[in-house]
Design a protein around this motif. Sequence first.
Motif, PDB file in Angstrom:
ATOM      1  N   MET A  71       0.841  -1.199   0.000  1.00  0.00           N
ATOM      2  CA  MET A  71       0.000   0.000   0.000  1.00  0.00           C
ATOM      3  C   MET A  71       0.869   1.238   0.000  1.00  0.00           C
ATOM      4  O   MET A  71       1.891   1.298   0.687  1.00  0.00           O
ATOM      5  CB  MET A  71      -0.913   0.024   1.227  1.00  0.00           C
ATOM      6  CG  MET A  71      -1.710   1.331   1.342  1.00  0.00           C
ATOM      7  SD  MET A  71      -2.744   1.397   2.811  1.00  0.00           S
ATOM      8  CE  MET A  71      -4.012   0.262   2.323  1.00  0.00           C
ATOM      9  N   LEU A  72       0.450   2.219  -0.779  1.00  0.00           N
ATOM     10  CA  LEU A  72       1.069   3.546  -0.755  1.00  0.00           C
ATOM     11  C   LEU A  72      -0.063   4.549  -0.573  1.00  0.00           C
ATOM     12  O   LEU A  72      -0.952   4.653  -1.427  1.00  0.00           O
ATOM     13  CB  LEU A  72       1.839   3.815  -2.048  1.00  0.00           C
ATOM     14  CG  LEU A  72       2.744   5.051  -2.050  1.00  0.00           C
ATOM     15  CD1 LEU A  72       3.802   4.970  -0.959  1.00  0.00           C
ATOM     16  CD2 LEU A  72       3.399   5.240  -3.413  1.00  0.00           C
ATOM     17  N   ARG A  73      -0.030   5.260   0.543  1.00  0.00           N
ATOM     18  CA  ARG A  73      -1.093   6.211   0.864  1.00  0.00           C
ATOM     19  C   ARG A  73      -0.654   7.638   0.542  1.00  0.00           C
ATOM     20  O   ARG A  73       0.519   7.943   0.439  1.00  0.00           O
ATOM     21  CB  ARG A  73      -1.440   6.149   2.354  1.00  0.00           C
ATOM     22  CG  ARG A  73      -1.897   4.795   2.838  1.00  0.00           C
ATOM     23  CD  ARG A  73      -2.379   4.852   4.267  1.00  0.00           C
ATOM     24  NE  ARG A  73      -1.387   5.448   5.171  1.00  0.00           N
ATOM     25  CZ  ARG A  73      -1.540   5.547   6.483  1.00  0.00           C
ATOM     26  NH1 ARG A  73      -2.651   5.117   7.056  1.00  0.00           N
ATOM     27  NH2 ARG A  73      -0.592   6.071   7.230  1.00  0.00           N
ATOM     28  N   ASP A  74      -1.664   8.503   0.407  1.00  0.00           N
ATOM     29  CA  ASP A  74      -1.446   9.950   0.324  1.00  0.00           C
ATOM     30  C   ASP A  74      -0.542  10.359  -0.841  1.00  0.00           C
ATOM     31  O   ASP A  74       0.333  11.214  -0.696  1.00  0.00           O
ATOM     32  CB  ASP A  74      -0.884  10.486   1.643  1.00  0.00           C
ATOM     33  CG  ASP A  74      -1.824  10.234   2.809  1.00  0.00           C
ATOM     34  OD1 ASP A  74      -3.042  10.430   2.632  1.00  0.00           O
ATOM     35  OD2 ASP A  74      -1.348   9.843   3.891  1.00  0.00           O
ATOM     36  N   ILE A  75      -0.756   9.758  -1.997  1.00  0.00           N
ATOM     37  CA  ILE A  75      -0.073  10.189  -3.216  1.00  0.00           C
ATOM     38  C   ILE A  75      -0.735  11.475  -3.691  1.00  0.00           C
ATOM     39  O   ILE A  75      -1.949  11.500  -3.935  1.00  0.00           O
ATOM     40  CB  ILE A  75      -0.174   9.106  -4.310  1.00  0.00           C
ATOM     41  CG1 ILE A  75       0.444   7.792  -3.826  1.00  0.00           C
ATOM     42  CG2 ILE A  75       0.477   9.581  -5.600  1.00  0.00           C
ATOM     43  CD1 ILE A  75       0.116   6.610  -4.736  1.00  0.00           C
ATOM     44  N   GLU A  76       0.022  12.535  -3.808  1.00  0.00           N
ATOM     45  CA  GLU A  76      -0.562  13.808  -4.224  1.00  0.00           C
ATOM     46  C   GLU A  76      -1.107  13.702  -5.646  1.00  0.00           C
ATOM     47  O   GLU A  76      -0.468  13.138  -6.534  1.00  0.00           O
ATOM     48  CB  GLU A  76       0.465  14.924  -4.129  1.00  0.00           C
ATOM     49  CG  GLU A  76       0.862  15.239  -2.692  1.00  0.00           C
ATOM     50  CD  GLU A  76       1.780  16.443  -2.595  1.00  0.00           C
ATOM     51  OE1 GLU A  76       2.089  17.043  -3.639  1.00  0.00           O
ATOM     52  OE2 GLU A  76       2.187  16.772  -1.470  1.00  0.00           O
ATOM     53  N   LEU A  77      -2.280  14.282  -5.834  1.00  0.00           N
ATOM     54  CA  LEU A  77      -3.014  14.152  -7.091  1.00  0.00           C
ATOM     55  C   LEU A  77      -3.458  15.529  -7.574  1.00  0.00           C
ATOM     56  O   LEU A  77      -3.997  16.323  -6.800  1.00  0.00           O
ATOM     57  CB  LEU A  77      -4.241  13.267  -6.859  1.00  0.00           C
ATOM     58  CG  LEU A  77      -5.357  13.276  -7.900  1.00  0.00           C
ATOM     59  CD1 LEU A  77      -4.881  12.650  -9.194  1.00  0.00           C
ATOM     60  CD2 LEU A  77      -6.570  12.527  -7.367  1.00  0.00           C
TER      61      LEU A  77
END
Length: 201
Positions: A71-77
């Motif tokens: 899991m990779l959280r909080d990827i800026e979009l």
Amino acid sequence: MAEPVDRARIAAAVRELLSAIGSDPDSAELASTPARVADAYAEFFAGVGDDPVRHLADAVPVGDDTGELVMLRDIELRSVCEHHLLPFRGVAHIAYRPGRRIVGLSALPKVVDTLAARPQVQERLGQQIVDALDAGLAPEGVLVVLEASHGCVADRGVRQAGAVTVTVASSGTLSSPEARGEVMAFIGGASARALADGGAA
């Protein structure tokens, strides 16, 4: 890969737009605006025609000791809504259960960036991220949660500046309510807990 946008045509269109709203595109204040907008659009829409799966080409085989979840959280979009060409921005949370391959974690934001850098809607963007990971990694399951604020909601119409849209897309073993609930618990937050309980945003 050739740049997907024609800066000269964008600049010409912006000049016409400025004239159409009653401004003088040749004024000192606006003379450089068409070129600036063209440069900005070249960045905003750099993902048009680009294949996000290419970022997953360096995937490596894994063994039995890899673990159950990545899991990779909080990827800026940041993207641009195709309905009004206004920005929306927020974060992406990506989880997948590896099949036979995993990829370096920096590849996941690159997939998000490529797919976001085109006229988009949030609902489709999440599914496209899932589809790219399925195509590039053949995982057992994928779950993508997007949380974003939209300019078309905040700055026009209903003008709800604090509203956040949450969308979910999934595939494989992470499509079941139980599996989704487990991943949502890792993501945390009120919206995630609501979705884990079967709600919808």
